[in-house]
Scaffold this active site. Structure first.
Site, PDB file in Angstrom:
ATOM      1  CB  THR A 134     -10.068 -41.331 -10.305  1.00  0.00           C
ATOM      2  OG1 THR A 134     -10.078 -39.810 -10.073  1.00  0.00           O
ATOM      3  CG2 THR A 134      -8.989 -41.581 -11.003  1.00  0.00           C
ATOM      4  CG  ASP A 135     -13.389 -37.056 -10.815  1.00  0.00           C
ATOM      5  OD1 ASP A 135     -12.193 -37.307 -10.473  1.00  0.00           O
ATOM      6  OD2 ASP A 135     -14.117 -36.070 -10.436  1.00  0.00           O
ATOM      7  CD  GLU A 136      -7.737 -36.946  -9.278  1.00  0.00           C
ATOM      8  OE1 GLU A 136      -6.599 -36.783  -9.580  1.00  0.00           O
ATOM      9  OE2 GLU A 136      -8.166 -36.713  -8.036  1.00  0.00           O
ATOM     10  CE1 TYR A 182      -4.913 -42.345  -7.981  1.00  0.00           C
ATOM     11  CE2 TYR A 182      -5.884 -40.208  -8.310  1.00  0.00           C
ATOM     12  CZ  TYR A 182      -5.946 -41.631  -8.281  1.00  0.00           C
ATOM     13  OH  TYR A 182      -7.290 -42.111  -7.740  1.00  0.00           O
ATOM     14  CE  LYS A 186      -7.523 -45.676 -10.365  1.00  0.00           C
ATOM     15  NZ  LYS A 186      -7.736 -46.935  -9.374  1.00  0.00           N
ATOM     16  CG  ASN A 211     -11.832 -35.052  -5.085  1.00  0.00           C
ATOM     17  OD1 ASN A 211     -11.919 -34.977  -6.451  1.00  0.00           O
ATOM     18  ND2 ASN A 211     -10.847 -34.855  -4.515  1.00  0.00           N
ATOM     19  CE1 TYR A 239      -0.672 -28.289  -1.179  1.00  0.00           C
ATOM     20  CE2 TYR A 239      -1.481 -29.673  -2.855  1.00  0.00           C
ATOM     21  CZ  TYR A 239      -1.011 -29.490  -1.787  1.00  0.00           C
ATOM     22  OH  TYR A 239      -0.461 -30.665  -0.939  1.00  0.00           O
ATOM     23  CG  ASN A 281      -9.535 -26.641  -3.562  1.00  0.00           C
ATOM     24  OD1 ASN A 281     -10.477 -27.690  -3.495  1.00  0.00           O
ATOM     25  ND2 ASN A 281      -8.428 -26.768  -4.056  1.00  0.00           N
ATOM     26  CG  ASP A 312      -1.215 -24.326  -7.898  1.00  0.00           C
ATOM     27  OD1 ASP A 312      -1.828 -25.330  -7.036  1.00  0.00           O
ATOM     28  OD2 ASP A 312      -1.865 -23.882  -8.770  1.00  0.00           O
ATOM     29  NE  ARG A 313      -1.787 -31.887  -5.678  1.00  0.00           N
ATOM     30  CZ  ARG A 313      -2.751 -32.416  -5.420  1.00  0.00           C
ATOM     31  NH1 ARG A 313      -3.972 -32.521  -6.427  1.00  0.00           N
ATOM     32  NH2 ARG A 313      -2.927 -32.816  -4.318  1.00  0.00           N
ATOM     33  N   GLY A 315       1.154 -28.782 -12.208  1.00  0.00           N
ATOM     34  CA  GLY A 315      -0.027 -29.419 -13.221  1.00  0.00           C
ATOM     35  C   GLY A 315      -1.282 -29.527 -12.375  1.00  0.00           C
ATOM     36  CG  HIS A 316      -3.755 -28.012  -8.626  1.00  0.00           C
ATOM     37  ND1 HIS A 316      -3.658 -26.972  -7.441  1.00  0.00           N
ATOM     38  CD2 HIS A 316      -4.794 -28.789  -8.262  1.00  0.00           C
ATOM     39  CE1 HIS A 316      -4.678 -27.379  -6.400  1.00  0.00           C
ATOM     40  NE2 HIS A 316      -5.362 -28.346  -7.014  1.00  0.00           N
TER      41      HIS A 316
HETATM   42  P1  NAD Z   1      -6.232 -45.561  -0.214  1.00  0.00           P
HETATM   43  O1  NAD Z   1      -4.873 -45.045  -0.612  1.00  0.00           O
HETATM   44  O2  NAD Z   1      -6.794 -45.222   1.175  1.00  0.00           O
HETATM   45  O3  NAD Z   1      -6.152 -47.333  -0.051  1.00  0.00           O
HETATM   46  C1  NAD Z   1      -5.511 -47.989  -1.235  1.00  0.00           C
HETATM   47  C2  NAD Z   1      -5.504 -49.299  -0.530  1.00  0.00           C
HETATM   48  O4  NAD Z   1      -4.573 -50.010  -1.283  1.00  0.00           O
HETATM   49  C3  NAD Z   1      -4.537 -49.511   0.565  1.00  0.00           C
HETATM   50  O5  NAD Z   1      -5.108 -50.216   1.970  1.00  0.00           O
HETATM   51  C4  NAD Z   1      -3.409 -50.113   0.306  1.00  0.00           C
HETATM   52  O6  NAD Z   1      -2.590 -50.665   1.429  1.00  0.00           O
HETATM   53  C5  NAD Z   1      -3.576 -50.746  -0.722  1.00  0.00           C
HETATM   54  N1  NAD Z   1      -2.519 -50.986  -1.890  1.00  0.00           N
HETATM   55  C6  NAD Z   1      -1.822 -50.212  -2.433  1.00  0.00           C
HETATM   56  N2  NAD Z   1      -0.829 -50.750  -3.122  1.00  0.00           N
HETATM   57  C7  NAD Z   1      -1.228 -52.032  -3.026  1.00  0.00           C
HETATM   58  C8  NAD Z   1      -0.440 -53.310  -3.886  1.00  0.00           C
HETATM   59  N3  NAD Z   1       0.428 -53.066  -4.536  1.00  0.00           N
HETATM   60  N4  NAD Z   1      -1.103 -54.524  -3.516  1.00  0.00           N
HETATM   61  C9  NAD Z   1      -2.408 -54.498  -2.699  1.00  0.00           C
HETATM   62  N5  NAD Z   1      -2.705 -53.538  -2.022  1.00  0.00           N
HETATM   63  C10 NAD Z   1      -2.434 -52.395  -2.216  1.00  0.00           C
HETATM   64  O7  NAD Z   1      -7.171 -45.050  -1.445  1.00  0.00           O
HETATM   65  P2  NAD Z   1      -8.598 -44.912  -1.615  1.00  0.00           P
HETATM   66  O8  NAD Z   1      -8.877 -43.411  -1.468  1.00  0.00           O
HETATM   67  O9  NAD Z   1      -9.534 -45.739  -0.931  1.00  0.00           O
HETATM   68  O10 NAD Z   1      -8.926 -45.329  -3.221  1.00  0.00           O
HETATM   69  C11 NAD Z   1      -9.356 -46.736  -3.727  1.00  0.00           C
HETATM   70  C12 NAD Z   1      -9.776 -46.683  -5.094  1.00  0.00           C
HETATM   71  O11 NAD Z   1     -10.435 -45.772  -5.342  1.00  0.00           O
HETATM   72  C13 NAD Z   1      -8.322 -46.244  -5.628  1.00  0.00           C
HETATM   73  O12 NAD Z   1      -8.258 -47.252  -6.850  1.00  0.00           O
HETATM   74  C14 NAD Z   1      -8.446 -44.800  -6.324  1.00  0.00           C
HETATM   75  O13 NAD Z   1      -8.087 -44.550  -7.329  1.00  0.00           O
HETATM   76  C15 NAD Z   1     -10.076 -45.006  -6.443  1.00  0.00           C
HETATM   77  N6  NAD Z   1     -10.671 -43.543  -6.161  1.00  0.00           N
HETATM   78  C16 NAD Z   1     -10.428 -42.835  -5.058  1.00  0.00           C
HETATM   79  C17 NAD Z   1     -11.059 -41.530  -4.870  1.00  0.00           C
HETATM   80  C18 NAD Z   1     -10.772 -40.671  -3.550  1.00  0.00           C
HETATM   81  O14 NAD Z   1     -11.323 -39.569  -3.644  1.00  0.00           O
HETATM   82  N7  NAD Z   1     -10.127 -41.318  -2.628  1.00  0.00           N
HETATM   83  C19 NAD Z   1     -12.076 -41.156  -5.807  1.00  0.00           C
HETATM   84  C20 NAD Z   1     -12.050 -41.938  -7.123  1.00  0.00           C
HETATM   85  C21 NAD Z   1     -11.563 -43.286  -7.132  1.00  0.00           C
HETATM   86  P1  TYD Z   2      -6.728 -33.898  -2.444  1.00  0.00           P
HETATM   87  O1  TYD Z   2      -7.286 -34.224  -1.392  1.00  0.00           O
HETATM   88  O2  TYD Z   2      -5.107 -34.262  -2.714  1.00  0.00           O
HETATM   89  O3  TYD Z   2      -7.480 -34.853  -3.757  1.00  0.00           O
HETATM   90  P2  TYD Z   2      -7.168 -34.483  -5.520  1.00  0.00           P
HETATM   91  O4  TYD Z   2      -5.758 -33.921  -5.571  1.00  0.00           O
HETATM   92  O5  TYD Z   2      -6.914 -36.039  -5.796  1.00  0.00           O
HETATM   93  O6  TYD Z   2      -8.401 -33.928  -6.107  1.00  0.00           O
HETATM   94  O7  TYD Z   2      -6.606 -32.271  -2.885  1.00  0.00           O
HETATM   95  C1  TYD Z   2      -8.132 -31.731  -2.995  1.00  0.00           C
HETATM   96  C2  TYD Z   2      -7.700 -30.451  -3.547  1.00  0.00           C
HETATM   97  O8  TYD Z   2      -7.364 -29.763  -2.308  1.00  0.00           O
HETATM   98  C3  TYD Z   2      -6.807 -30.093  -4.741  1.00  0.00           C
HETATM   99  O9  TYD Z   2      -7.307 -29.178  -5.367  1.00  0.00           O
HETATM  100  C4  TYD Z   2      -5.534 -29.779  -4.119  1.00  0.00           C
HETATM  101  C5  TYD Z   2      -5.879 -29.276  -2.807  1.00  0.00           C
HETATM  102  N1  TYD Z   2      -5.108 -29.155  -1.491  1.00  0.00           N
HETATM  103  C6  TYD Z   2      -4.389 -28.172  -0.911  1.00  0.00           C
HETATM  104  O10 TYD Z   2      -4.807 -26.970  -1.328  1.00  0.00           O
HETATM  105  N2  TYD Z   2      -3.680 -28.196   0.087  1.00  0.00           N
HETATM  106  C7  TYD Z   2      -3.612 -29.497   0.436  1.00  0.00           C
HETATM  107  O11 TYD Z   2      -2.876 -29.574   1.600  1.00  0.00           O
HETATM  108  C8  TYD Z   2      -3.878 -30.678  -0.060  1.00  0.00           C
HETATM  109  C9  TYD Z   2      -3.545 -32.071   0.410  1.00  0.00           C
HETATM  110  C10 TYD Z   2      -4.789 -30.439  -1.242  1.00  0.00           C
END
Ligand code: NAD
Ligand code: TYD
Length: 376
Positions: A134-136, A182, A186, A211, A239, A281, A312-313, A315-316
Site C-alpha cells: 500500500t502507499d500508506e 496497519y 505492511k 486506495n 471523520y 473525503n 477523527d480517527r 493519527g489520521h
Molecule cells: P481484504 O481485507 O478485502 O482481503 C484480505 C483477504 O486476506 C481476505 O480474503 C482474508 O480472508 C485473507 N486473509 C486475512 N488474513 C489471512 C491469513 N492469516 N491467512 C490467509 N488469508 C488471510 O483486503 P484487500 O483490500 O483486498 O487488500 C488486499 C491486499 O492489498 C492487502 O495486502 C492490502 O494491504 C493491499 N492493498 C489494499 C488497498 C485497498 O485500498 N484495499 C490498497 C493498496 C494495497
Molecule cells: P478507508 O476506506 O478506511 O481507507 P484508508 O483509511 O485505508 O485510506 O478510509 C478512507 C478515508 O475515509 C480515510 O481518510 C478515512 C475516511 N473515513 C471516514 O471519514 N469515515 C468512515 O466511516 C470511514 C470508514 C473512513
C-alpha cells in the site's frame, strides 16, 4: 510459470486478481489460498469456482508448516501475495492480529517459498514472489501545495498538471514513514520481502498502490459503507472535518497492473500504482450521495442530511498521492476508467447486490461456505 499461488484471493482485490488470472490464463493452475476471515468470501468468486484451472485452499499464511506443504504439493512457481488484515480502524483496536498476519504471515510465506525453490534443480530461476502493498507505508503528505493553492486536485488531468508545480507525491524513492498499526505492519512486511531478496537472492517484486474501490469491497471501507448507509438512510460518519485526501483507483485497474507487473516487472524492483485521482473525503462523499440519490430516484441533495461529522480517527494521515509515472513509462500501464465511470459502476453494483452486502455483514454467509468446503 504454470502453478501460481494467489493469497487472499477471497478478499476484495484478491478476488479480482483471481478472476482475471483464471479467465485470462487457462494454461495456469491458479491456487487461491485464503483463511476466510470476516473479509474473505468465496461468493466473490462464484463465477470462476468451477473452472478446471482453479483450486481453493483454506489456510492461514502464518502457519509455516502448512505453507511449506501447500507450496510443495502444488509445485508453486509464482506467488502473488495479497492476504492481509487491511482495515486501518481495526488495526487501531487490534494491532496484534495485524502483526501476526501481515508480518509473521508474510515471513512464513517467504521462508516456505525460499526453502521449496532452493530445493529444486533450477533453484530460483523463473520463480517470483510478488508482494502487494500500500502507499500508506510512505506516511502522510501535506494538504496544501507548496505554492499555497488549496488541495484537492481531484481529477486525473489536473493532478498531472500538479506534478509540474512540484507538488509532493509518493514516489518509489520516498522513505517509509508509517503511522498506523496497519501501515506499520505492511511496511514491516515490505522490508522482509526486500530482505529475502537482498540476503538470499529470492526473486521478489513489491508494488505500493493507492486506495482501491469497486465491487466486492467489504462494507466497512468508506465507499461501500457510505453507499450502503445512504440506501438504508443511516448516518454517514465523516471523520474529523472530512478534509483528508485519498487517491482512488478502480480495483480492476489495480488487477490489470498486477498482471502486467507479474509478467513483465523487473525482479527486485518496486512500482507505485495509482491513477492521479485525489479527492478530499467530503467532496468524494458528495459525489457518492449524488450518484446514489440519482440511481435510487431521489431528488438531488436528498441524502446530504445524512452527513454526520464524528471524532477523527487517531493519527489520521492527511493526504496520500501516488506518482505512478514509472509504471506508466516503463510498462505502459494506465488506468482504463475515469473516476466518474468507476463510481457509477460501483454504486450500481452495490445497489444491485444488496443481498451480498447483507450476507457478508451477517456472518451467516461465511459459515455456510466454510461448512460447504469442510464437507468436500
Ligand atoms: P481484504 O481485507 O478485502 O482481503 C484480505 C483477504 O486476506 C481476505 O480474503 C482474508 O480472508 C485473507 N486473509 C486475512 N488474513 C489471512 C491469513 N492469516 N491467512 C490467509 N488469508 C488471510 O483486503 P484487500 O483490500 O483486498 O487488500 C488486499 C491486499 O492489498 C492487502 O495486502 C492490502 O494491504 C493491499 N492493498 C489494499 C488497498 C485497498 O485500498 N484495499 C490498497 C493498496 C494495497
Ligand atoms: P478507508 O476506506 O478506511 O481507507 P484508508 O483509511 O485505508 O485510506 O478510509 C478512507 C478515508 O475515509 C480515510 O481518510 C478515512 C475516511 N473515513 C471516514 O471519514 N469515515 C468512515 O466511516 C470511514 C470508514 C473512513
Amino acid at each position: 510459470m504454470k502453478n501460481i499461488l494467489i493469497t487472499g484471493g477471497a478478499g476484495f482485490i484478491g478476488s479480482h486478481v483471481v478472476r482475471l488470472f483464471v479467465t485470462k490464463y487457462p494454461d495456469y493452475n491458479i491456487v487461491n489460498l485464503d483463511k476466510l476471515t470476516y473479509a474473505g468470501n468465496l461468493a466473490n468468486l462464484k463465477d470462476v469456482e468451477n473452472r478446471p484451472n482453479y483450486t481453493f485452499v483454506k489456510a492461514d499464511i502464518a502457519d509455516l508448516d502448512l505453507m511449506r506443504s501447500i507450496i510443495r504439493d502444488h509445485r508453486i512457481d509464482g506467488i502473488i501475495h495479497l492476504a492481509a488484515e487491511s482495515h486501518v480502524d481495526r488495526s487501531i483496536r487490534d494491532p496484534f492480529t495485524f502483526a501476526r498476519t501481515n508480518v509473521m504471515g508474510t515471513l512464513s510465506l517467504l521462508q516456505a517459498a525460499k526453502e521449496y525453490w532452493e530445493s529444486l534443480p533450477e533453484g530460483f530461476n523463473g520463480k517470483l514472489f510478488y508482494h502487494i502493498s500500500t502507499d500508506e507505508v510512505y506516511g502522510a503528505l501535506q494538504l496544501n501545495r507548496p505554492d499555497g493553492v488549496e488541495a484537492p486536485f481531484s481529477t486525473r488531468a489536473s493532478s498531472e498538471r500538479e506534478l509540474a508545480f512540484g507538488t509532493d507525491f509518493f514516489t518509489e524513492a520516498t522513505a517509509y514513514n508509517p503511522h498506523s498499526p496497519y501501515s506499520a505492519s505492511k511496511a514491516s512486511s515490505d522490508h522482509f520481502v526486500r530482505a529475502y531478496h537482498d540476503t538470499y537472492g529470492l526473486p521478489t517484486i513489491v508494488t505500493n498502490c493507492s486506495n482501491n474501490y469497486g465491487p466486492y469491497q467489504f462494507p466497512e471501507k468508506l465507499i461501500p459503507l457510505f453507499i450502503n448507509n445512504i440506501r438504508q438512510r443511516k448516518p454517514l460518519p465523516v471523520y474529523g472535518r472530512g478534509e483528508n485526501v485519498r487517491d482512488w483507483l478502480f480495483v480492476e485497474d489495480h488487477a490489470r497492473a498486477i498482471d502486467l507487473i507479474f509478467h513483465r516487472g523487473k525482479v527486485a524492483d518496486t512500482y507505485n500504482i495509482g491513477g492521479f485521482n485525489e479527492w478530499k473525503n467530503i467532496d468524494l462523499i458528495k459525489v457518492i450521495i449524488k450518484t446514489v440519490d440519482r440511481l435510487l430516484g431521489n431528488p438531488d441533495g436528498y441524502s446530504l442530511d445524512l452527513i454526520t461529522y464524528v471524532t477523527d480517527r487517531p493519527g489520521h494521515d492527511m493526504r496520500y498521492a501516488i506518482d505512478s509515472r514509472k509504471l506508466q513509462s516503463e510498462l505502459g500501464w494506465e488506468p482504463s476508467l475515469q473516476f466518474e465511470e468507476g463510481i457509477e459502476k460501483t454504486v450500481r453494483w452495490y445497489l444491485a447486490n444488496e443481498q451480498w452486502v447483507n450476507n457478508v455483514t451477517s456472518g451467516d454467509y461465511r459459515r455456510y461456505y466454510e461448512e460447504m468446503y469442510s464437507n468436500r
